[in-house]
Design an enzyme around this catalytic site. Structure first.
Site, PDB file in Angstrom:
ATOM      1  N   GLY A 318    -114.853 -78.879 -40.730  1.00 28.04           N
ATOM      2  CA  GLY A 318    -114.926 -77.220 -40.621  1.00 28.04           C
ATOM      3  C   GLY A 318    -114.820 -76.389 -41.910  1.00 28.04           C
ATOM      4  O   GLY A 318    -115.361 -76.996 -43.024  1.00 28.04           O
ATOM      5  N   SER A 319    -114.312 -75.347 -41.746  1.00 28.10           N
ATOM      6  CA  SER A 319    -114.300 -74.579 -42.931  1.00 28.10           C
ATOM      7  C   SER A 319    -113.298 -74.773 -44.141  1.00 28.10           C
ATOM      8  O   SER A 319    -113.416 -74.248 -45.312  1.00 28.10           O
ATOM      9  CB  SER A 319    -113.859 -73.045 -42.510  1.00 28.10           C
ATOM     10  OG  SER A 319    -114.641 -72.662 -41.708  1.00 28.10           O
ATOM     11  N   THR A 320    -112.596 -76.008 -43.848  1.00 28.52           N
ATOM     12  CA  THR A 320    -111.732 -76.230 -45.098  1.00 28.52           C
ATOM     13  C   THR A 320    -112.598 -77.214 -45.961  1.00 28.52           C
ATOM     14  O   THR A 320    -112.020 -77.629 -47.171  1.00 28.52           O
ATOM     15  CB  THR A 320    -110.576 -77.567 -44.498  1.00 28.52           C
ATOM     16  OG1 THR A 320    -111.437 -78.530 -43.903  1.00 28.52           O
ATOM     17  CG2 THR A 320    -109.629 -76.982 -43.552  1.00 28.52           C
TER      18      THR A 320
END
Length: 606
Positions: A318-320
């Site tokens: 995801g956004s990591t």
């Protein structure tokens, strides 16, 4: 007369021949006896001794496993066993019935005992139960007159003081399987146990030690008459880990009833201080022998307590993953510190809409603001300009898509795709839309928590190729860290974005911020979908996470480091089906980093 003389001569000749044969036979017997009794005396003395003397291997004490501060994580403890000697009781069943009044036995246990008694000679002790408490031993001793044939035996068994809190990293020992029996005679000793997972398996040969010898005099039936000689074995080696037991406990407790993983490591040495996978299992039960019912429950639990999610769980980051995309774009010149994108809540590629998590959009954002707000549109556009191959190259430099190899079994490599992979896997060309999805860490991309912790450590330390390890390192052993050749300015922009995620109002992890004696953390949240949201659902209203069955809820992630000004620790948190990175994962990461800084301030850690 001549006839009588001839007969006499024949008799004499026959007597002489017979006498000669007897003398020759006697000589042969004498020579043979001399050969056997003198010339081969040593050989037959050895054979006689082998019949008289029984040599047995003694199991050595297994080496201990310790945390970085000398706290015991795996040890041996006194183990009392109840044994039965069949020849010492006139009625085996009556003795078992009397024993069951003191200590219950299941039908399966009783059947196994009877089978073992039939298989062994009547004077050979057979195990009834082990791991008895002092109270249980006292109760049996008190009732000894009613328990003919029952004896107490003392030995050592493996014990894990922290139980399920360290199970996935320490592992457990159990009986040797047929496949494991190789060249070490110790492996064939009844009751010997070997490491089946974790550190116990990784350092098996170090922890095992060397067996001793026991010489016993036995009679023709194999009964022990007396002990002749005992040579104790050599204990296994001590293993010191980088794990910090207090941080390990804290991480485990922070998850509560959630499922997931937490890894915290030193960004400069790579030493892993916390490695938790939840839910877990009690290794003490597996070591003693788990029941069929308990084993079935462990395997059928939907949260998979036997799975080491830290190395075996593969999840979309995801956004990591957006830090990797930002670094790839900054290093390739696709964007710079002044580049801005306009987020209106969605963008189109052809007739397909790509949505930002914030329906109304974020307006104009640069790379720092895009990280702070986790703006999907910025990273869609950036990934479209970059292409998947440049993203893949940067991801690999930061430890994603390849095994980290910390030594734990069943580690997965994750997946960072490129155009060649797509063609090999599906026989199809890479599509632009797939680059957009990859830009926010979804699509084909898969990572493990240990990879995300590695990525975060390499960002936090300024772009050095630190490799995680579970071994406590001396100053001489600490790595000479290789540079990743990333522009320090690019790293600084990404780290500023991560700082704002936590410490600037509007940042996605603002609610998890802390200020410990002026020390603050930086980080990045992530939320990954496990189900596809249809256009119809978007129009009618997306179902709230808490209203979905557990297995359909989003995964929650957080990666971070502290202190921001002089990074020492990096953390990666995964909460399976936790809903959102901001609400479920970031609080755990923040509290764990806070605890690490607090322990430093107290001077606890070595």
């Amino acid at each position: 007369m001549n006839r009588d003389n001839d007969k006499g001569k024949v008799l004499i000749n026959r007597s002489l021949i017979l006498g000669g044969i007897q003398i020759l036979s006697l000589l042969v017997i004498i020579v043979r006896l001399y050969y056997l009794q003198v010339y081969q005396a040593d050989k037959y003395q050895t054979l006689a001794d082998e019949n008289r003397i029984s040599t047995r291997l003694l199991i050595p004490p297994r080496g201990g496993v310790y945390d970085r501060n000398g706290e015991m994580l795996a040890t041996n403890r006194q183990n009392f066993q109840v044994m039965m000697v069949a020849e010492q009781t006139t009625n085996v069943q009556a003795t078992l019935d009397a024993f069951k009044k003191i200590m219950p036995l299941s039908e399966a246990e009783e059947e196994k005992i009877k089978k073992d008694l039939k298989r062994n000679r009547s004077f050979v002790p057979v195990k009834i139960k082990d791991n008895l408490t002092w109270e249980e031993v006292a109760k049996i001793q008190l009732n000894a007159p009613d328990l003919p044939g029952i004896i107490i035996d003392e030995g050592l068994s493996r014990f894990y003081p922290y139980g399920e809190k360290t199970a996935h990293v320490i592992g457990y020992v159990s009986s040797v399987s047929d496949k494991e029996v190789k060249d070490d005679p110790l492996l064939e000793v009844p009751g010997f146990k070997v490491g089946k997972s974790g550190i116990e398996k990784l350092y098996e040969k170090n922890l095992r030690g060397k067996g001793g010898n026991l010489k016993l005099e036995v009679n023709a039936f194999g009964r022990i008459m007396k002990e002749i000689e005992r040579i104790d074995g050599i204990s296994g080696e001590r293993v010191d880990l980088s794990i910090d037991a207090r941080l390990q406990e804290k991480a485990y407790e922070l998850f509560g009833e959630e499922s997931g993983a937490a890894i915290l490591l030193d960004v400069n040495s790579g030493e892993i201080l916390t490695f938790v996978s939840v839910p877990s299992f009690d290794p003490n039960i597996l070591t003693q022998g788990v029941s069929v019912k308990d084993w079935q429950e462990l395997n059928e639990n939907e949260k998979k307590p036997l799975m080491n999610k830290g190395v075996s769980g593969q999840y979309s980051p995801g956004s990591t993953f957006k830090m990797v995309v930002a670094l790839a774009a900054l290093e390739s010149g696709v964007i710079n510190s002044q580049s801005r994108s306009f987020c209106a809540g969605k963008m189109f590629l052809g007739d397909h809409a790509f949505h930002c998590w914030k329906n109304e959009g974020h307006g104009y954002v640069d790379v720092i603001e895009a990280l702070k707000h986790s703006c999907d549109i910025f990273f869609y556009e950036t990934a479209q300009k970059l292409g998947i191959n440049k993203i893949e190259e940067m991801a690999k430099r930061f430890g994603l898509g390849d095994k980290i190899n910390i030594g734990l079994e069943n580690e997965k490599s994750g997946l960072i795709p490129n155009t060649d992979w797509k063609m090999r896997r599906f026989g199809e060309s890479w599509q632009q839309g797939e680059s957009l999805i990859s830009g926010i860490g979804q699509g084909y991309i898969l990572t493990t928590p240990i990879q995300l912790a590695t990525m975060t450590a390499r960002i936090a330390n300024g772009g050095y190729k630190v490799d995680p390890t579970l071994k406590k390192l001396t100053e001489d052993q600490k790595q000479k860290i290789e540079k990743l050749n990333i522009d320090p300015y690019s790293i600084s922009l990404v780290k500023q974005g991560m700082f704002d995620v936590v410490n600037a109002e509007g940042g996605t992890a603002f609610g998890s911020r802390f200020n410990f004696n002026g020390l603050k953390m930086a980080g990045k949240t992530g939320t990954t979908q496990v189900r596809r949201i249809t256009m119809k659902e978007r129009q009618s209203g997306i179902v709230k996470q808490e209203d979905l069955p557990w297995k359909y809820r989003n995964h929650a992630l957080f990666v971070g480091y502290a202190p921001h000004d002089n990074p020492k620790y990096a953390v990666a948190i995964l909460v399976e089906h936790g809903g959102g990175g901001s609400s479920a994962a970031a609080p755990i990461g923040g509290k764990l980093l806070y605890e690490a800084l607090k322990l430093d301030a107290e001077g606890y850690r070595q």
